[in-house]
Design a protein around this motif. Sequence first.
Motif, PDB file in Angstrom:
ATOM      1  N   UNK A 191       0.844  -1.201   0.000  1.00 38.43           N
ATOM      2  CA  UNK A 191       0.000   0.000   0.000  1.00 38.43           C
ATOM      3  C   UNK A 191       0.880   1.253   0.000  1.00 38.43           C
ATOM      4  N   UNK A 192       1.962   1.184   0.770  1.00 40.53           N
ATOM      5  CA  UNK A 192       2.898   2.315   0.815  1.00 40.53           C
ATOM      6  C   UNK A 192       3.481   2.578  -0.576  1.00 40.53           C
ATOM      7  N   UNK A 193       3.819   1.494  -1.275  1.00 40.29           N
ATOM      8  CA  UNK A 193       4.361   1.630  -2.633  1.00 40.29           C
ATOM      9  C   UNK A 193       3.279   2.174  -3.569  1.00 40.29           C
ATOM     10  N   UNK A 194       2.056   1.616  -3.462  1.00 36.21           N
ATOM     11  CA  UNK A 194       0.967   2.044  -4.352  1.00 36.21           C
ATOM     12  C   UNK A 194       0.671   3.541  -4.170  1.00 36.21           C
ATOM     13  N   UNK A 195       0.646   3.983  -2.911  1.00 38.56           N
ATOM     14  CA  UNK A 195       0.348   5.391  -2.652  1.00 38.56           C
ATOM     15  C   UNK A 195       1.536   6.283  -3.009  1.00 38.56           C
ATOM     16  N   UNK A 196       2.731   5.738  -2.847  1.00 34.26           N
ATOM     17  CA  UNK A 196       3.925   6.530  -3.147  1.00 34.26           C
ATOM     18  C   UNK A 196       4.451   7.294  -1.954  1.00 34.26           C
ATOM     19  N   UNK A 197       4.096   6.824  -0.760  1.00 35.33           N
ATOM     20  CA  UNK A 197       4.623   7.494   0.433  1.00 35.33           C
ATOM     21  C   UNK A 197       6.126   7.283   0.503  1.00 35.33           C
ATOM     22  N   UNK A 198       6.846   8.323   0.858  1.00 34.97           N
ATOM     23  CA  UNK A 198       8.309   8.232   0.908  1.00 34.97           C
ATOM     24  C   UNK A 198       8.846   8.448   2.302  1.00 34.97           C
TER      25      UNK A 198
END
Lengths: 181, 211
Positions: free
Chosen positions: B128-135
Amino acid sequence: MIVASCNKVLVKSYLHIMKQTLFFLFVFMYAGFATGQDKKDIEVWDFEKLEVYIQASTGKIKIINFWATWCGPCVKELPLFEQINRTYKNDTEVLLVSLDFSDQMESRVIPFVEKQELSAKVILLSDDDYNSWIDKVDPSWSGSIPATLFIKRDGKKIFFGKKFENDELSKLVDELLNQTQ
Amino acid sequence: MKKFFVLLILLTLVLSGSTIIEYGYKVGDKAIDFKLKNVDGNYISMSDNPDNNGYIIVFTCNTCPWARGYEQRIINLHKKYVPEGFPVIAIQPNDPEVQPGDSFEEMQKRAEEYDYPYPYVIDAGQDITIAYGATKTPHVYLLERVGSDYFVRYIGGIDNSPRDGLLATEKYVETAIDQLLAGEEVETTVTKAIGCSIKWSTVAKAKLKKL
């Protein structure tokens, strides 16, 4: 007579020892005083000052690393920047920009910098309005640290929003130096 | 040959440096729902409450000082906007193998100690972190519900005063929600803030490289 001269010798050697002791005492006191004075003086900059630094031409490759004392990956890669600073002193200028909060200068930042014996210049960037300056460092920077900005001799910037591993950094610096010679 | 390798390494570095934010959502994108484990053991999805106006998705964690600095403000945001239909879901994005202080057990302790009024879920596979693009943490995605879909209306920081919320002159998330509630366009859709990098697993790193 013999007793008296013996005494004289004794007094003389006693005085000599005293002198030596005093001398060493002074040396130690001075050394203690000097290291006290030598305590890392870390400047607090706002972004405006950092921007002037970024834009100023020094003839050297500028390496500006954004870090903080409690940022694990940052602390891990600091020795790499320290090594560059020591090895390429004539050609590069390393600036370690701490993003610790300024009220932690005495409690965290200075003790950390002293313990790590950092020779590179360290400043603390106290400019909480992050959104106003992150894009000015580089538009591709999301704001996560560690992050490093390289400014080549021709003023061109290269930005890395990542942690450097092993010899990645020295290879990159070598390449940049070759490019601009 | 050596020069070629140096060039190759340099190229890889430059590419990895510049592509780091190419993945993930932009404002206006449709955001995927998720099913992530909450500290109470239940699995949480946005669609569990299909009548909400949206969600304040905050990627945050136990260990990052900036995230901890915003903790109370995240609690306040939730309390203020639950009545308006914009609750918080806090997603812990770090791999506990890399960052043991962000393990599920540690999350449970922190949520209990600080009495989180919102779900604090773990993104175990980091998908989910990858899908959203949270860095980084904290990293906010404000989502608005349209029908059964959720659209990204704001991405970025919470306000412009990381140290002290009382000194904030701009409250990005609050302003964005207020504008949505007033039926207006969100004016400031993206802001940037300093935060702790996400601690990726080896598997997640490999996935990111392919993006």
